[in-house]
Design a protein around this motif. Structure first.
Motif, PDB file in Angstrom:
ATOM      1  N   HIS A   1      -6.202  -2.579   9.788  1.00  0.00           N
ATOM      2  CA  HIS A   1      -6.468  -1.808   8.513  1.00  0.00           C
ATOM      3  C   HIS A   1      -8.166  -1.315   8.324  1.00  0.00           C
ATOM      4  N   ALA A   2      -8.263  -0.062   8.353  1.00  0.00           N
ATOM      5  CA  ALA A   2      -9.686   0.546   8.594  1.00  0.00           C
ATOM      6  C   ALA A   2     -10.323   0.881   7.054  1.00  0.00           C
ATOM      7  N   LEU A   3     -11.481   0.477   6.828  1.00  0.00           N
ATOM      8  CA  LEU A   3     -12.131   0.808   5.843  1.00  0.00           C
ATOM      9  C   LEU A   3     -13.535   1.307   6.048  1.00  0.00           C
ATOM     10  N   CYS A   4     -13.637   2.627   5.445  1.00  0.00           N
ATOM     11  CA  CYS A   4     -14.971   3.608   5.964  1.00  0.00           C
ATOM     12  C   CYS A   4     -15.260   4.018   4.655  1.00  0.00           C
ATOM     13  N   PRO A   5     -16.619   4.269   4.868  1.00  0.00           N
ATOM     14  CA  PRO A   5     -17.362   4.969   3.496  1.00  0.00           C
ATOM     15  C   PRO A   5     -16.675   6.357   3.117  1.00  0.00           C
ATOM     16  N   ASP A   6     -16.262   7.176   4.072  1.00  0.00           N
ATOM     17  CA  ASP A   6     -15.573   8.287   3.757  1.00  0.00           C
ATOM     18  C   ASP A   6     -14.732   8.929   4.785  1.00  0.00           C
TER      19      ASP A   6
ATOM     20  N   LEU B   1      -3.771   1.670  10.994  1.00  0.00           N
ATOM     21  CA  LEU B   1      -3.695   2.078  12.186  1.00  0.00           C
ATOM     22  C   LEU B   1      -2.734   1.551  12.904  1.00  0.00           C
ATOM     23  N   TRP B   2      -1.648   2.369  13.575  1.00  0.00           N
ATOM     24  CA  TRP B   2      -0.847   1.841  14.361  1.00  0.00           C
ATOM     25  C   TRP B   2      -0.932   2.247  15.827  1.00  0.00           C
ATOM     26  N   MET B   3      -1.035   1.064  16.630  1.00  0.00           N
ATOM     27  CA  MET B   3      -1.416   1.572  18.020  1.00  0.00           C
ATOM     28  C   MET B   3      -0.425   0.852  19.015  1.00  0.00           C
ATOM     29  N   SER B   4      -0.236   1.825  20.180  1.00  0.00           N
ATOM     30  CA  SER B   4       0.362   1.199  21.105  1.00  0.00           C
ATOM     31  C   SER B   4      -0.322   1.072  22.605  1.00  0.00           C
ATOM     32  N   VAL B   5      -0.374  -0.207  23.137  1.00  0.00           N
ATOM     33  CA  VAL B   5      -1.113  -0.814  24.190  1.00  0.00           C
ATOM     34  C   VAL B   5      -0.084  -1.549  24.899  1.00  0.00           C
ATOM     35  N   ALA B   6      -0.449  -1.191  26.485  1.00  0.00           N
ATOM     36  CA  ALA B   6       0.299  -1.753  27.333  1.00  0.00           C
ATOM     37  C   ALA B   6       0.196  -3.148  27.171  1.00  0.00           C
ATOM     38  N   PRO B   7       1.182  -4.116  27.340  1.00  0.00           N
ATOM     39  CA  PRO B   7       1.288  -5.480  27.030  1.00  0.00           C
ATOM     40  C   PRO B   7       0.233  -6.251  27.839  1.00  0.00           C
TER      41      PRO B   7
ATOM     42  N   LYS C   1       0.901  -1.230  -0.225  1.00  0.00           N
ATOM     43  CA  LYS C   1       0.072   0.056   0.109  1.00  0.00           C
ATOM     44  C   LYS C   1       0.889   1.167  -0.074  1.00  0.00           C
ATOM     45  N   LEU C   2       0.400   2.165  -0.717  1.00  0.00           N
ATOM     46  CA  LEU C   2       1.221   3.485  -0.807  1.00  0.00           C
ATOM     47  C   LEU C   2       0.259   4.386   0.197  1.00  0.00           C
ATOM     48  N   MET C   3       1.220   5.313   0.864  1.00  0.00           N
ATOM     49  CA  MET C   3       0.384   5.908   2.071  1.00  0.00           C
ATOM     50  C   MET C   3       0.985   7.194   2.028  1.00  0.00           C
ATOM     51  N   SER C   4       0.562   7.946   2.959  1.00  0.00           N
ATOM     52  CA  SER C   4       0.790   9.207   3.515  1.00  0.00           C
ATOM     53  C   SER C   4       1.639  10.140   2.621  1.00  0.00           C
ATOM     54  N   GLY C   5       0.808  10.725   1.553  1.00  0.00           N
ATOM     55  CA  GLY C   5       1.066  11.550   0.892  1.00  0.00           C
ATOM     56  C   GLY C   5       2.063  11.148  -0.467  1.00  0.00           C
ATOM     57  N   GLY C   6       2.165   9.728  -0.389  1.00  0.00           N
ATOM     58  CA  GLY C   6       2.853   8.965  -1.516  1.00  0.00           C
ATOM     59  C   GLY C   6       4.290   8.842  -1.207  1.00  0.00           C
ATOM     60  N   THR C   7       4.546   8.990  -0.152  1.00  0.00           N
ATOM     61  CA  THR C   7       6.202   8.781  -0.024  1.00  0.00           C
ATOM     62  C   THR C   7       6.376   7.799   0.912  1.00  0.00           C
ATOM     63  N   GLU C   8       5.253   6.990   1.498  1.00  0.00           N
ATOM     64  CA  GLU C   8       5.389   5.880   2.474  1.00  0.00           C
ATOM     65  C   GLU C   8       4.893   4.536   1.882  1.00  0.00           C
TER      66      GLU C   8
ATOM     67  N   ARG D   1      -2.788   3.736  24.063  1.00  0.00           N
ATOM     68  CA  ARG D   1      -2.111   4.861  24.622  1.00  0.00           C
ATOM     69  C   ARG D   1      -1.640   5.885  23.495  1.00  0.00           C
ATOM     70  N   THR D   2      -1.318   5.348  22.374  1.00  0.00           N
ATOM     71  CA  THR D   2      -1.016   6.139  21.334  1.00  0.00           C
ATOM     72  C   THR D   2      -1.660   5.570  19.995  1.00  0.00           C
ATOM     73  N   LEU D   3      -2.103   6.611  18.827  1.00  0.00           N
ATOM     74  CA  LEU D   3      -2.640   5.952  17.852  1.00  0.00           C
ATOM     75  C   LEU D   3      -1.972   6.764  16.679  1.00  0.00           C
ATOM     76  N   GLU D   4      -1.333   6.214  15.571  1.00  0.00           N
ATOM     77  CA  GLU D   4      -0.939   6.846  14.327  1.00  0.00           C
ATOM     78  C   GLU D   4      -1.788   6.350  13.205  1.00  0.00           C
ATOM     79  N   THR D   5      -2.309   7.233  12.403  1.00  0.00           N
ATOM     80  CA  THR D   5      -3.204   6.944  11.481  1.00  0.00           C
ATOM     81  C   THR D   5      -2.343   7.256  10.008  1.00  0.00           C
ATOM     82  N   ALA D   6      -2.274   6.193   9.224  1.00  0.00           N
ATOM     83  CA  ALA D   6      -1.721   6.399   8.005  1.00  0.00           C
ATOM     84  C   ALA D   6      -2.632   6.173   6.592  1.00  0.00           C
ATOM     85  N   PRO D   7      -3.279   7.296   5.888  1.00  0.00           N
ATOM     86  CA  PRO D   7      -4.102   7.058   5.060  1.00  0.00           C
ATOM     87  C   PRO D   7      -3.499   6.052   3.950  1.00  0.00           C
TER      88      PRO D   7
END
Length: 315
Positions: A274-279, A237-243, A95-102, A298-304
């Motif tokens: 991997h999230a799939l949503c209508p919009d 979605l990249w999430m950090s959760v306590a073990p 998958k090509l993500m985040s503005g086309g550079t990732e 604890r933390t969440l990073e979202t990469a379109p």
């Protein structure tokens, strides 16, 4: 223009997700339409919605290590690099993500064979950053399909189309390479063609397919453009959760209809989805309301996701 699907199309997608090799006559009987109608709809969806059945190995049962690799490349090289990676046999989806550079690459290799990770990537000068995360557990995805594909048939229809489990299966061997290559190209390839590809008899091919499916060593998945199923916005979605809470959160995420994949991985982000949503608005609501209610995250990073260059297998 997005292909418009009707109730028969949705039912066919659901049926093929249950049994990718089900004969059109059987699907037609269950859906209450003719086999010719099923065949015609199948051809249309292949042409207009990128529909394809693929036979895939289950990484764990096949003795493979699975990795999520994130690459950042210079803007003018990222897409070419992604296409190069797509041609590799050890990449499952890209998958090509985040503005086309990732680029996010799912890599599956025999345990201990990490050529892509350890040799090829460091030699690519256009890559400016690399992080590799081994998949430790799959909470959702793979043989279990995103609910956007499986929300049409009745319980009785599902029962009629779901293959009956047979005896314990057998592991993959090098002798299966030709069979798996053909099924990854088209999971509905006929027994005669598979016999030609493998050098086996059609009866031997049928027995081997049954063995591999019975033990879950391989499964049949469905590729189709998410947009035709109403999901025009995708994100990783990249999430950090306590073990101590990874298992609880992973199981909870596996029940969310917005998610197609939920994985536990190594690294600072120990859950990936991997999230799939209508919009975009629906994605925002999901992030702020459903995910926001899980205080263990604890933390969440979202990469379109801008574009999927490889979905599940080679073409």
């Amino acid at each position: 223009m997005t292909t418009a699907l009707d109730e028969v199309d949705y039912a066919l997608v659901h049926a093929l997700q249950l049994d990718g090799r089900a004969p059109f006559t059987k699907i037609g009987d269950v859906l209450g339409v003719s086999a010719q109608t099923v065949a015609r709809r199948y051809r249309r969806l292949r042409a207009e919605a990128a529909l394809r059945v693929v036979g895939l190995p289950d990484p764990h049962r096949a003795g493979h290590a699975e990795w999520m690799v994130r690459l950042t490349a210079t803007p003018h090289t990222a897409q070419d690099l992604a296409h190069q990676l797509a041609r590799r046999a050890d990449t499952a989806w890209i998958k090509l993500m985040s503005g086309g550079t990732e680029i996010c690459v799912n890599v599956q290799t025999p345990v201990g064979a990490h050529a892509l990770l350890l040799r090829d990537i460091p030699r690519t000068a256009s890559i400016t950053a690399v992080s590799a995360h081994q998949v430790l557990h799959r909470y959702f995805g793979g043989p279990t399909a995103w609910s956007g594909r499986t929300a049409t048939l009745s319980p009785a229809q599902i029962e009629a189309l779901t293959p009956v489990p047979s005896a314990a299966g057998r592991p993959l061997t090098p002798d299966d390479d030709a069979l798996m290559a053909a099924l990854q190209h088209d999971g509905r390839t006929g027994l005669a063609e598979l016999a030609t590809a493998t050098g086996w008899s059609p009866a031997t091919v049928a027995r081997r397919l049954a063995d591999l499916q019975a033990g879950g060593t391989m499964f049949f998945d469905l590729e189709i453009s998410p947009a035709v199923l109403g999901a025009t916005t995708q994100a990783l979605l990249w999430m950090s959760v306590a073990p101590a809470y990874v298992e609880r959160v992973g199981r909870a995420l596996a029940t969310h209809p917005e998610l197609a994949v939920v994985l536990a991985t190594t690294g600072p982000a120990n859950l990936v989805a991997h999230a799939l949503c209508p919009d975009a608005a629906a994605l925002h609501r999901y992030l702020t309301e459903r995910l926001g209610s899980l205080e263990e995250i604890r933390t969440l990073e979202t990469a379109p996701v801008l574009r999927t260059l490889k979905a599940a297998a080679t073409r």
